[in-house]
Motif scaffolding. Sequence first.
Motif, PDB file in Angstrom:
ATOM      1  N   GLU A  17       0.796  -1.223   0.000  1.00 42.09           N
ATOM      2  CA  GLU A  17       0.000   0.000   0.000  1.00 42.09           C
ATOM      3  C   GLU A  17       0.833   1.279   0.000  1.00 42.09           C
ATOM      4  O   GLU A  17       0.451   2.261  -0.626  1.00 42.09           O
ATOM      5  N   LYS A  18       1.944   1.282   0.727  1.00 42.49           N
ATOM      6  CA  LYS A  18       2.734   2.507   0.885  1.00 42.49           C
ATOM      7  C   LYS A  18       4.115   2.427   0.233  1.00 42.49           C
ATOM      8  O   LYS A  18       4.747   3.450   0.035  1.00 42.49           O
ATOM      9  N   GLY A  19       4.573   1.224  -0.002  1.00 42.38           N
ATOM     10  CA  GLY A  19       5.912   1.053  -0.543  1.00 42.38           C
ATOM     11  C   GLY A  19       6.917   0.788   0.565  1.00 42.38           C
ATOM     12  O   GLY A  19       6.605   0.900   1.754  1.00 42.38           O
ATOM     13  N   PHE A  20       8.122   0.452   0.178  1.00 47.17           N
ATOM     14  CA  PHE A  20       9.162   0.068   1.117  1.00 47.17           C
ATOM     15  C   PHE A  20       9.674   1.267   1.908  1.00 47.17           C
ATOM     16  O   PHE A  20       9.755   1.241   3.127  1.00 47.17           O
ATOM     17  N   VAL A  21      10.024   2.320   1.220  1.00 46.37           N
ATOM     18  CA  VAL A  21      10.681   3.463   1.846  1.00 46.37           C
ATOM     19  C   VAL A  21       9.711   4.286   2.700  1.00 46.37           C
ATOM     20  O   VAL A  21      10.064   4.744   3.783  1.00 46.37           O
ATOM     21  N   ARG A  22       8.486   4.461   2.241  1.00 49.05           N
ATOM     22  CA  ARG A  22       7.542   5.335   2.943  1.00 49.05           C
ATOM     23  C   ARG A  22       6.870   4.681   4.149  1.00 49.05           C
ATOM     24  O   ARG A  22       6.230   5.358   4.952  1.00 49.05           O
ATOM     25  N   THR A  23       6.971   3.379   4.293  1.00 49.22           N
ATOM     26  CA  THR A  23       6.334   2.698   5.420  1.00 49.22           C
ATOM     27  C   THR A  23       7.073   3.014   6.711  1.00 49.22           C
ATOM     28  O   THR A  23       8.295   2.899   6.783  1.00 49.22           O
ATOM     29  N   THR A  24       6.320   3.409   7.726  1.00 55.70           N
ATOM     30  CA  THR A  24       6.891   3.681   9.043  1.00 55.70           C
ATOM     31  C   THR A  24       6.546   2.540   9.994  1.00 55.70           C
ATOM     32  O   THR A  24       5.650   1.721   9.718  1.00 55.70           O
ATOM     33  N   ALA A 102       6.348  -3.151  -7.848  1.00 56.23           N
ATOM     34  CA  ALA A 102       6.567  -1.717  -7.626  1.00 56.23           C
ATOM     35  C   ALA A 102       7.526  -1.514  -6.455  1.00 56.23           C
ATOM     36  O   ALA A 102       8.427  -0.667  -6.518  1.00 56.23           O
ATOM     37  N   ALA A 103       7.364  -2.300  -5.393  1.00 52.86           N
ATOM     38  CA  ALA A 103       8.272  -2.200  -4.246  1.00 52.86           C
ATOM     39  C   ALA A 103       9.696  -2.579  -4.641  1.00 52.86           C
ATOM     40  O   ALA A 103      10.663  -1.954  -4.192  1.00 52.86           O
ATOM     41  N   ASN A 104       9.840  -3.583  -5.488  1.00 49.34           N
ATOM     42  CA  ASN A 104      11.176  -3.970  -5.951  1.00 49.34           C
ATOM     43  C   ASN A 104      11.848  -2.841  -6.722  1.00 49.34           C
ATOM     44  O   ASN A 104      13.031  -2.567  -6.534  1.00 49.34           O
ATOM     45  N   PHE A 105      11.096  -2.183  -7.601  1.00 50.45           N
ATOM     46  CA  PHE A 105      11.666  -1.072  -8.361  1.00 50.45           C
ATOM     47  C   PHE A 105      11.984   0.106  -7.444  1.00 50.45           C
ATOM     48  O   PHE A 105      12.985   0.789  -7.631  1.00 50.45           O
TER      49      PHE A 105
END
Length: 193
Positions: A17-24, A102-105
Motif C-alpha cells: 500500500e505505501k511502498g518500502f521506503v515510505r512505510t513507518t 513496484a516495491a522492488n523497483f
Amino acid sequence: MGHREDLLVGAKRCLYEKGFVRTTARDIVAASGTNLGSIGYHYGSKDALMHQALLESMKEWGDELGLALAHAASADSEPMERFEAVWTRVIELMDAHRMMWAANFEILANLDDLPEIRKVLADAQNQGRAGLVSVFLGVDGDGNEYLTRTVGALCQALLVGVVSQWMFDPDNAPSGRDLAEGLRALMAANRAD
C-alpha cells in the motif's frame, strides 16, 4: 496468529500500500494491530521486518508462479511453445503482484541507502536464477551452475525488462507470443549470417 506473524502480515500490507521506503513503524503497528515494542522484540528493527516482508512477498510470487507454470506447458512440448506458454503465464500473474514489483523497483532506486537489502537481494539472485532455469527448461537449476549463470541470468534479465514494460504501459507491453516471435526472429537473423 501471534504478534510475529501479525507484524509480517501488516508489513506486507504496508509494502503493497505505501511502498518500502515510505512505510513507518507506526504504519506497520496500525496494520498489524500490535505495538511498537513488538517490532524490536520479534525482528530487531523496522527495516529488518520490511526486508522479511519483501522476501516473503517475492517467495509467495515465486511459489504461485511455480504452481501456475506447472500446467502452462507440458514437458514434451516444443521449446518455443514452452517459452511462449511460460511467458504468457508470467505476464498473466503480473497484475496480482503489481505492488510487489513496484516495491522492488522502489528498492532498486534506493539501493545506495539500503546496503543491507542489497546484500539480501544479491544473495537471493542466484536462487531466483536457478528457479527460472527450472521453470523455463524443466530441469533442476540448483544443480547446474552453468545453466544458472547463463539461461537463468537471461531469463532474469527478460523478466525484469518485461515487468518494467508492463508497469509503465501494460497495454503495449509484450505478450508471451511477442517474446517468442522476437526470439524466433533473432535466431533466424543469426542463422542467416
